[in-house]
Enzyme design. Sequence first.
Site, PDB file in Angstrom:
ATOM      1  N   ASP A  69      -0.768 124.228  37.025  1.00 62.05           N
ATOM      2  CA  ASP A  69       0.298 124.220  36.036  1.00 62.05           C
ATOM      3  C   ASP A  69       0.667 125.681  35.792  1.00 62.05           C
ATOM      4  O   ASP A  69      -0.192 126.504  35.499  1.00 62.05           O
ATOM      5  CB  ASP A  69      -0.118 123.513  34.741  1.00 62.05           C
ATOM      6  CG  ASP A  69       1.130 123.021  34.034  1.00 62.05           C
ATOM      7  OD1 ASP A  69       1.920 122.299  34.662  1.00 62.05           O
ATOM      8  OD2 ASP A  69       1.359 123.407  32.875  1.00 62.05           O
ATOM      9  N   ARG A 168      -0.311 133.400  40.819  1.00 64.59           N
ATOM     10  CA  ARG A 168      -0.961 132.349  41.638  1.00 64.59           C
ATOM     11  C   ARG A 168      -2.086 132.942  42.487  1.00 64.59           C
ATOM     12  O   ARG A 168      -3.134 132.340  42.647  1.00 64.59           O
ATOM     13  CB  ARG A 168       0.130 131.724  42.514  1.00 64.59           C
ATOM     14  CG  ARG A 168      -0.268 130.534  43.321  1.00 64.59           C
ATOM     15  CD  ARG A 168       0.966 129.756  43.763  1.00 64.59           C
ATOM     16  NE  ARG A 168       1.669 129.168  42.635  1.00 64.59           N
ATOM     17  CZ  ARG A 168       2.865 129.598  42.191  1.00 64.59           C
ATOM     18  NH1 ARG A 168       3.536 130.537  42.811  1.00 64.59           N
ATOM     19  NH2 ARG A 168       3.401 129.034  41.118  1.00 64.59           N
TER      20      ARG A 168
HETATM   21  P1  ITT Z   1       4.109 120.318  40.069  1.00 62.29           P
HETATM   22  O1  ITT Z   1       3.846 120.204  38.585  1.00 62.29           O
HETATM   23  O2  ITT Z   1       4.441 119.016  40.719  1.00 62.29           O
HETATM   24  O3  ITT Z   1       3.003 121.076  40.789  1.00 62.29           O
HETATM   25  P2  ITT Z   1       6.351 121.963  39.202  1.00 62.29           P
HETATM   26  O4  ITT Z   1       7.394 122.754  39.918  1.00 62.29           O
HETATM   27  O5  ITT Z   1       6.819 120.965  38.170  1.00 62.29           O
HETATM   28  O6  ITT Z   1       5.414 121.242  40.287  1.00 62.29           O
HETATM   29  P3  ITT Z   1       4.974 123.400  37.111  1.00 62.29           P
HETATM   30  O7  ITT Z   1       4.913 122.223  36.191  1.00 62.29           O
HETATM   31  O8  ITT Z   1       3.746 124.225  37.263  1.00 62.29           O
HETATM   32  O9  ITT Z   1       5.349 122.981  38.594  1.00 62.29           O
HETATM   33  O10 ITT Z   1       6.244 124.238  36.681  1.00 62.29           O
HETATM   34  C1  ITT Z   1       6.302 125.566  36.675  1.00 62.29           C
HETATM   35  C2  ITT Z   1       7.743 126.019  36.871  1.00 62.29           C
HETATM   36  O11 ITT Z   1       7.732 127.438  36.633  1.00 62.29           O
HETATM   37  C3  ITT Z   1       8.208 125.833  38.316  1.00 62.29           C
HETATM   38  O12 ITT Z   1       8.907 124.637  38.509  1.00 62.29           O
HETATM   39  C4  ITT Z   1       9.133 127.056  38.502  1.00 62.29           C
HETATM   40  O13 ITT Z   1      10.416 126.795  37.994  1.00 62.29           O
HETATM   41  C5  ITT Z   1       8.449 128.100  37.627  1.00 62.29           C
HETATM   42  N1  ITT Z   1       7.505 128.911  38.430  1.00 62.29           N
HETATM   43  C6  ITT Z   1       6.150 128.830  38.465  1.00 62.29           C
HETATM   44  N2  ITT Z   1       5.625 129.705  39.325  1.00 62.29           N
HETATM   45  C7  ITT Z   1       6.679 130.361  39.856  1.00 62.29           C
HETATM   46  C8  ITT Z   1       6.800 131.368  40.830  1.00 62.29           C
HETATM   47  O14 ITT Z   1       5.755 131.869  41.463  1.00 62.29           O
HETATM   48  N3  ITT Z   1       8.023 131.787  41.147  1.00 62.29           N
HETATM   49  C9  ITT Z   1       9.116 131.295  40.537  1.00 62.29           C
HETATM   50  N4  ITT Z   1       9.096 130.335  39.606  1.00 62.29           N
HETATM   51  C10 ITT Z   1       7.886 129.863  39.267  1.00 62.29           C
END
Ligand code: ITT
Length: 188
Positions: A69, A168
């Site tokens: 997350d 990450r």
């Molecule tokens: P899952 O929950 O299915 O793994 P998700 O995209 O919904 O996928 P998250 O709930 O963790 O994942 O959401 C985090 C959001 O934050 C993600 O959709 C991106 O918009 C943003 N995000 C997270 N890490 C990022 C990164 O390394 N680069 C750019 N945006 C990022």
Amino acid sequence: MLKSSNLYFVSSNSHKFEEVSQILASLKIEIKFINSELEEIQSNSLKDIAERKAKDAFKKFKKPLIIEDAGLFIDSLNGFPGPYSSYVFKTIGNKGILNLVKTKRDATFFSLITYCDKKITKTFEGKLKGKISFSSKGNGWGYDPIFIPSNSKNTMGQTNIKNNFSHRSKSLKKFSKWYLDMLESTGQ
Ligand code: ITT
């Protein structure tokens, strides 16, 4: 040599999987992808969301796995979008964030990686401080084009070495150390 293990990454985001698999490969761990959207509870705590997501995923797939997350927390917006980063990206996007952020532009990316198997649930955190840019620059995905890491002039969308320093990569380094020790101590 890669430690070929029976470890899965469950996510609906293929960009995340690409980064996770590259980072873990550099740490000698092989991972397989389960492309699945997991329900997220509403909470201000990424850790609570991540642990619930991981437990639900384990119930569903019954394999040792990790989930992530992640979220972008903007200081001047009291941490928004934070746990709602995925939804906010899909709704107002980078343009909407750029319209909201005024003079104070500090922000932090968090990554919470939770491992879950039938006995253990364990979470590892990584964070990356930086600033919201004045305009969208470069490629990447999600908020990459509007996030400038501290000590850089470029957005995450303008670098091809993101995996060397990202939120990450920090959470996964902590996870990998613990995971490889755990495999060794249990003779796997
Ligand atoms: P899952 O929950 O299915 O793994 P998700 O995209 O919904 O996928 P998250 O709930 O963790 O994942 O959401 C985090 C959001 O934050 C993600 O959709 C991106 O918009 C943003 N995000 C997270 N890490 C990022 C990164 O390394 N680069 C750019 N945006 C990022």
